[in-house]
Write a protein that holds these residues in place. Structure first.
Motif, mmCIF file in Angstrom:
data_model
loop_
_atom_site.group_PDB
_atom_site.id
_atom_site.type_symbol
_atom_site.label_atom_id
_atom_site.label_comp_id
_atom_site.label_asym_id
_atom_site.label_seq_id
_atom_site.Cartn_x
_atom_site.Cartn_y
_atom_site.Cartn_z
ATOM 1 N N ALA A 1 1.091 -1.040 -0.262
ATOM 2 C CA ALA A 1 0.360 0.173 0.128
ATOM 3 C C ALA A 1 0.573 1.120 0.089
ATOM 4 O O ALA A 1 0.371 2.168 -0.838
ATOM 5 C CB ALA A 1 -1.045 0.036 1.266
ATOM 6 N N ALA A 2 1.937 1.279 0.907
ATOM 7 C CA ALA A 2 3.167 1.918 0.304
ATOM 8 C C ALA A 2 3.552 3.063 -0.550
ATOM 9 O O ALA A 2 3.302 3.951 -1.438
ATOM 10 C CB ALA A 2 3.795 2.078 1.381
ATOM 11 N N PHE A 3 3.748 1.312 -1.243
ATOM 12 C CA PHE A 3 4.333 1.587 -2.969
ATOM 13 C C PHE A 3 2.854 2.408 -3.141
ATOM 14 O O PHE A 3 3.209 2.893 -4.297
ATOM 15 C CB PHE A 3 4.823 0.926 -3.460
ATOM 16 N N ILE A 4 2.309 1.668 -3.754
ATOM 17 C CA ILE A 4 1.242 2.313 -4.495
ATOM 18 C C ILE A 4 0.614 4.241 -3.478
ATOM 19 O O ILE A 4 -0.035 4.652 -4.644
ATOM 20 C CB ILE A 4 -0.333 1.225 -4.189
ATOM 21 N N ALA A 5 0.485 3.965 -2.507
ATOM 22 C CA ALA A 5 0.391 4.996 -2.633
ATOM 23 C C ALA A 5 2.362 6.220 -3.134
ATOM 24 O O ALA A 5 1.350 7.587 -3.482
ATOM 25 C CB ALA A 5 -0.019 5.675 -0.472
ATOM 26 N N LEU A 6 2.411 5.796 -3.285
ATOM 27 C CA LEU A 6 3.637 6.618 -4.244
ATOM 28 C C LEU A 6 3.809 7.108 -5.103
ATOM 29 O O LEU A 6 3.740 7.967 -5.456
ATOM 30 C CB LEU A 6 5.189 6.469 -3.418
#
Length: 456
Positions: free
Chosen positions: A50-55
């Motif tokens: 989710a952190a990767f997708i948020a970025l």
């Protein structure tokens, strides 16, 4: 804009209404869908995904805003792709956006049915989903001001309810609960957790899917070059905070494995803390519907404008581009997208495959469309920077070319991994695109007439 005697779209949307659309389009992703990612990745593994997708989304939105303000067109990504890469580029972007926006509503409608089923166990979720379609297609036909004001109100209620959820479950908050088995069922990270993290990408995307739909309301904004950047940036920041809070508080409430593979993770998480008979639980179910309704209603607005724009440009039958003479809304497009969504709801036999639920497969199909559209949009930004350096750009993508470059690369990674883990859905996505391309080739004369009529 209208052509001949054909009425056009009204320019009446304010900055606040556009923010409401931006957040409302997405906010159902905080209520359901994302927890399917826990099934394979675990809580900690999914947190990394989710952190990767948020970025990816943060860099994408800052870059996409340049296109939206430079070319404020109801077709959004379709128009950017057409302008950068010609008719075929427009077709690919338009097809991908249609898949994203037409397949997202049936997944949300099924979740609405699941939430209502908590209150009324005898109510079939599919029956409730059909009812939701009928109500909100009608509301979208009645006028964009009514639709946008309703969207703003239900979005504010949905945000309030997410904050209430976090507050009610906070007494039982335990990071030990969240971390237990958090790496694909294991307590410590190992390389074996990585495949599950990649497989969870579609459900992390669901947290933010459809925020770009504000672009499709650009022709109806009072001052798109000023208001759209504000709406986009404020919207993505709002969603980032809410997504992180909901995911962590739900996972820390108890046994998170019971929340994977269900359509109503928030009521079930709250049930772990307050029990079955608490008034808090019933309030969450009822107010939680506002979050689902906000996205459902907003995405109907989005798909109808995309169908309208594609028809107006000659990519879809002319009938779909008609505007209601009284309400100035693309009423035929609203109905057409609804018919496809209803077919998806009752498509268990052909879309429930790969060991996932019907909802999970519909979500994945919608995400395939989104990712392809993101790729075409970022490629269009790079192409237009070179091909049209004099184009008025009220908002410039920051840190160019790094922001759009990262968004493009991340989207390509997502597309590759999604195709690897979901080959049957990928094949269906390509097959539908090929059928559509056949229609595209057969109707080139109509597009030529349309372009000649508007002087493009």
């Amino acid at each position: 804009m209208g052509t001949g005697s054909q009425p056009g779209l009204n320019k009446s949307l304010s900055t606040l209404q556009l923010w409401g659309i931006a957040v409302g389009l997405v906010i159902s992703g905080e209520y359901f869908g994302w927890s399917y990612g826990w099934a394979g990745a675990g809580t900690l593994g999914f947190l990394v995904t989710a952190a990767f997708i948020a970025l990816m989304y943060a860099t994408f939105i800052f870059s996409f805003t340049e296109l939206t303000t430079s070319i404020p067109h109801a077709g959004g990504p379709f128009e950017y792709g057409r302008r950068a890469f010609g008719p075929t580029g427009g077709y690919i972007a338009g097809y991908a956006t249609l898949i994203e926006f037409v397949f997202a509503p049936p997944a949300i409608a099924l979740a609405i049915g699941s939430y209502l089923n908590v209150q009324f166990p005898g109510l079939d979720p599919k029956t409730a989903a059909v009812g939701a379609y009928l109500v909100f297609m009608t509301l979208n036909i009645l006028g964009v001001q009514i639709a946008a004001t309703f969207e703003l109100v239900v979005t504010l209620i949905a945000i309030f309810e997410l904050l209430v959820f976090m507050g009610v479950v906070s007494p039982g908050f335990s990071l030990a609960n969240f971390a237990k088995g958090g790496w694909s069922g294991q307590d410590t990270f190992s390389l074996a957790a990585i495949p599950g993290m990649f497989a969870a990408i579609p459900f992390a995307i669901w947290f933010f899917l459809a925020i770009e739909g504000v672009a499709m309301a650009a022709e109806e904004a009072k001052d798109p070059k000023r208001s759209i950047p504000i709406a986009y940036i404020a919207g993505i920041l709002t969603l980032l905070v809410l997504a992180a809070g909901v995911m962590v508080f739900a996972g820390a409430a108890g046994d998170w494995t019971k929340l994977a593979n269900i359509n109503d993770p928030l009521p079930q998480a709250m049930r772990m803390i307050v029990g079955d008979s608490s008034g808090w639980l019933h309030m969450l179910v009822w107010l939680g519907l506002f979050g689902l309704i906000a996205s459902f209603h907003g995405i109907i607005l989005g798909y109808s404008r995309q169908i309208f724009a594609l028809s107006r440009a000659g990519y879809l039958p002319e009938l779909l581009g008609r505007v209601h003479p009284r309400f100035h809304t693309p009423h035929i497009a609203v109905i057409a997208g609804g018919v496809v969504g209803l077919l998806a709801i009752f498509s268990d036999e052909w879309i429930s495959f790969g060991g996932q639920t019907l909802t999970a497969n519909i979500v994945t199909m919608s995400v395939f469309g989104a990712i392809v559209m993101y790729i075409v949009s970022m490629a269009s930004l790079f192409k237009l920077r070179r091909a049209e350096p004099a184009l008025a750009r009220p908002f410039l993508a920051p840190l160019y070319p790094w922001f759009p470059g990262f968004a493009l690369l991340a989207a390509l990674v997502c597309l590759g991994t999604m195709a690897y883990y979901n080959p049957l859905i990928a094949l269906l996505f390509v097959a539908l695109g090929a059928l559509g391309y056949g229609y595209f080739l057969l109707t080139h004369k109509r597009r030529a007439r349309v372009l000649a009529a508007i002087g493009a």
